[in-house]
Design an enzyme around this catalytic site. Structure first.
Site, PDB file in Angstrom:
ATOM      1  N   GLU A   1      -8.977   0.515   4.668  1.00 10.86           N
ATOM      2  CA  GLU A   1      -8.187  -0.322   5.582  1.00 10.86           C
ATOM      3  C   GLU A   1      -8.720  -0.279   7.008  1.00 10.86           C
ATOM      4  O   GLU A   1      -8.685  -1.289   7.710  1.00 10.86           O
ATOM      5  CB  GLU A   1      -6.718   0.130   5.568  1.00 10.86           C
ATOM      6  CG  GLU A   1      -6.022  -0.157   4.251  1.00 10.86           C
ATOM      7  CD  GLU A   1      -4.632   0.454   4.172  1.00 10.86           C
ATOM      8  OE1 GLU A   1      -4.142   0.974   5.190  1.00 10.86           O
ATOM      9  OE2 GLU A   1      -4.052   0.408   3.078  1.00 10.86           O
ATOM     10  N   VAL A   2      -9.137   0.895   7.447  1.00 10.04           N
ATOM     11  CA  VAL A   2      -9.598   1.041   8.833  1.00 10.04           C
ATOM     12  C   VAL A   2     -11.125   1.206   8.835  1.00 10.04           C
ATOM     13  O   VAL A   2     -11.648   2.154   8.233  1.00 10.04           O
ATOM     14  CB  VAL A   2      -8.934   2.257   9.513  1.00 10.04           C
ATOM     15  CG1 VAL A   2      -9.431   2.391  10.955  1.00 10.04           C
ATOM     16  CG2 VAL A   2      -7.409   2.121   9.489  1.00 10.04           C
TER      17      VAL A   2
ATOM     18  N   HIS B   1     -13.531   7.730   7.916  1.00  3.63           N
ATOM     19  CA  HIS B   1     -12.542   8.810   7.966  1.00  3.63           C
ATOM     20  C   HIS B   1     -12.475   9.480   6.611  1.00  3.63           C
ATOM     21  O   HIS B   1     -12.626   8.838   5.583  1.00  3.63           O
ATOM     22  CB  HIS B   1     -11.159   8.298   8.372  1.00  3.63           C
ATOM     23  CG  HIS B   1     -10.690   7.086   7.633  1.00  3.63           C
ATOM     24  ND1 HIS B   1     -11.173   5.823   7.896  1.00  3.63           N
ATOM     25  CD2 HIS B   1      -9.789   6.942   6.632  1.00  3.63           C
ATOM     26  CE1 HIS B   1     -10.584   4.954   7.091  1.00  3.63           C
ATOM     27  NE2 HIS B   1      -9.744   5.602   6.300  1.00  3.63           N
ATOM     28  N   MET B   2     -12.238  10.782   6.655  1.00  4.23           N
ATOM     29  CA  MET B   2     -12.001  11.549   5.439  1.00  4.23           C
ATOM     30  C   MET B   2     -10.531  11.933   5.432  1.00  4.23           C
ATOM     31  O   MET B   2     -10.020  12.480   6.400  1.00  4.23           O
ATOM     32  CB  MET B   2     -12.872  12.807   5.434  1.00  4.23           C
ATOM     33  CG  MET B   2     -12.972  13.490   4.091  1.00  4.23           C
ATOM     34  SD  MET B   2     -13.899  12.544   2.861  1.00  4.23           S
ATOM     35  CE  MET B   2     -15.602  12.870   3.339  1.00  4.23           C
ATOM     36  N   HIS B   3      -9.836  11.588   4.339  1.00  7.52           N
ATOM     37  CA  HIS B   3      -8.463  12.042   4.158  1.00  7.52           C
ATOM     38  C   HIS B   3      -8.520  13.476   3.629  1.00  7.52           C
ATOM     39  O   HIS B   3      -9.198  13.738   2.631  1.00  7.52           O
ATOM     40  CB  HIS B   3      -7.737  11.188   3.120  1.00  7.52           C
ATOM     41  CG  HIS B   3      -7.599   9.737   3.470  1.00  7.52           C
ATOM     42  ND1 HIS B   3      -6.408   9.184   3.899  1.00  7.52           N
ATOM     43  CD2 HIS B   3      -8.485   8.713   3.431  1.00  7.52           C
ATOM     44  CE1 HIS B   3      -6.574   7.890   4.108  1.00  7.52           C
ATOM     45  NE2 HIS B   3      -7.823   7.571   3.828  1.00  7.52           N
TER      46      HIS B   3
ATOM     47  N   ASP C   1      -2.134  11.799   9.563  1.00  5.80           N
ATOM     48  CA  ASP C   1      -1.959  10.407   9.156  1.00  5.80           C
ATOM     49  C   ASP C   1      -0.552   9.941   9.529  1.00  5.80           C
ATOM     50  O   ASP C   1       0.421  10.677   9.375  1.00  5.80           O
ATOM     51  CB  ASP C   1      -2.181  10.273   7.637  1.00  5.80           C
ATOM     52  CG  ASP C   1      -2.414   8.836   7.221  1.00  5.80           C
ATOM     53  OD1 ASP C   1      -3.555   8.510   6.827  1.00  5.80           O
ATOM     54  OD2 ASP C   1      -1.458   8.024   7.281  1.00  5.80           O
ATOM     55  N   ILE C   2      -0.441   8.716   9.999  1.00  9.05           N
ATOM     56  CA  ILE C   2       0.846   8.161  10.435  1.00  9.05           C
ATOM     57  C   ILE C   2       1.793   7.938   9.252  1.00  9.05           C
ATOM     58  O   ILE C   2       3.013   7.911   9.434  1.00  9.05           O
ATOM     59  CB  ILE C   2       0.617   6.842  11.216  1.00  9.05           C
ATOM     60  CG1 ILE C   2       1.774   6.549  12.148  1.00  9.05           C
ATOM     61  CG2 ILE C   2       0.319   5.679  10.291  1.00  9.05           C
ATOM     62  CD1 ILE C   2       1.485   5.471  13.178  1.00  9.05           C
TER      63      ILE C   2
ATOM     64  N   ASN D   1     -12.365   6.373   1.533  1.00 10.58           N
ATOM     65  CA  ASN D   1     -12.380   5.032   0.953  1.00 10.58           C
ATOM     66  C   ASN D   1     -13.455   4.207   1.647  1.00 10.58           C
ATOM     67  O   ASN D   1     -13.600   4.265   2.870  1.00 10.58           O
ATOM     68  CB  ASN D   1     -11.009   4.377   1.127  1.00 10.58           C
ATOM     69  CG  ASN D   1      -9.929   5.146   0.392  1.00 10.58           C
ATOM     70  OD1 ASN D   1     -10.154   5.614  -0.721  1.00 10.58           O
ATOM     71  ND2 ASN D   1      -8.774   5.297   1.009  1.00 10.58           N
TER      72      ASN D   1
HETATM   73  P1  5GP Z   1      -7.914   3.857   4.519  1.00  5.99           P
HETATM   74  O1  5GP Z   1      -7.127   2.986   3.569  1.00  5.99           O
HETATM   75  O2  5GP Z   1      -8.707   3.022   5.498  1.00  5.99           O
HETATM   76  O3  5GP Z   1      -8.732   4.877   3.799  1.00  5.99           O
HETATM   77  O4  5GP Z   1      -6.840   4.722   5.316  1.00  5.99           O
HETATM   78  C1  5GP Z   1      -6.395   4.422   6.599  1.00  5.99           C
HETATM   79  C2  5GP Z   1      -5.321   5.436   6.923  1.00  5.99           C
HETATM   80  O5  5GP Z   1      -5.047   5.346   8.305  1.00  5.99           O
HETATM   81  C3  5GP Z   1      -3.996   5.208   6.192  1.00  5.99           C
HETATM   82  O6  5GP Z   1      -3.679   6.396   5.442  1.00  5.99           O
HETATM   83  C4  5GP Z   1      -2.998   4.947   7.312  1.00  5.99           C
HETATM   84  O7  5GP Z   1      -1.724   5.504   7.084  1.00  5.99           O
HETATM   85  C5  5GP Z   1      -3.682   5.576   8.517  1.00  5.99           C
HETATM   86  N1  5GP Z   1      -3.356   4.953   9.792  1.00  5.99           N
HETATM   87  C6  5GP Z   1      -3.362   3.623  10.078  1.00  5.99           C
HETATM   88  N2  5GP Z   1      -3.025   3.411  11.362  1.00  5.99           N
HETATM   89  C7  5GP Z   1      -2.833   4.646  11.907  1.00  5.99           C
HETATM   90  C8  5GP Z   1      -2.469   5.071  13.225  1.00  5.99           C
HETATM   91  O8  5GP Z   1      -2.274   4.299  14.163  1.00  5.99           O
HETATM   92  N3  5GP Z   1      -2.359   6.423  13.427  1.00  5.99           N
HETATM   93  C9  5GP Z   1      -2.579   7.319  12.412  1.00  5.99           C
HETATM   94  N4  5GP Z   1      -2.433   8.613  12.709  1.00  5.99           N
HETATM   95  N5  5GP Z   1      -2.909   6.947  11.164  1.00  5.99           N
HETATM   96  C10 5GP Z   1      -3.036   5.610  10.909  1.00  5.99           C
END
Ligand code: 5GP
Length: 122
Positions: free
Chosen positions: A100-101, A105-107, A34-35, A92
């Protein structure tokens, strides 16, 4: 559910349009750090297929894709050294899930105690 957006950031990572720090890859999945990590280990596991979220994936993915996704999560935990000490997996989904994305995806989070499961602040 919204239809899949091919311009989401993870679609761009899958196409190689933007870089990632890769942790693992196979025919079904790509896993990368994660970034903005929220723990010493914070890896995102994504399917290579075009799935908006877990609901879309569970409804429409093949058995092989689903098995591949499950195995990739476990492999990431092994590779990052958090399998023995324990970790948390989170996906999420949608508005209330604060997704957000819009690509499933699984964290995979660990390397230190992860704290209570949910924020008390809402
Ligand atoms: P969400 O809120 O959708 O579950 O999590 C999206 C995750 O994607 C966040 O933890 C965020 O830091 C990560 N993320 C967003 N943009 C990028 C990116 O360009 N590269 C990487 N490696 N992670 C990203």
């Amino acid at each position: 559910m919204a239809s899949y957006d091919d311009n989401n950031i993870f679609a761009k990572i899958l196409r190689g349009d933007i870089p990632c720090h890769k942790c693992d890859e196979d025919d079904f999945t790509l896993s990368f750090h994660d970034i903005a990590p929220q723990a010493p280990v914070h890896v995102l596991v994504i399917p290579k297929g075009r799935y908006v979220d877990y609901t879309d994936f569970a409804s429409n993915a093949s058995a092989a894709e689903i098995a591949g996704f499950a195995k990739a999560i476990q492999r990431v935990a092994e590779k990052t050294g958090i399998s023995e000490t324990g970790y948390r997996i989170i996906s999420n989904i949608g508005v209330n899930g604060h997704q957000e994305v819009p690509h499933l995806h699984m964290h995979v989070i660990g390397g230190a105690p992860t704290g209570p499961m949910l924020s008390k602040q809402g």
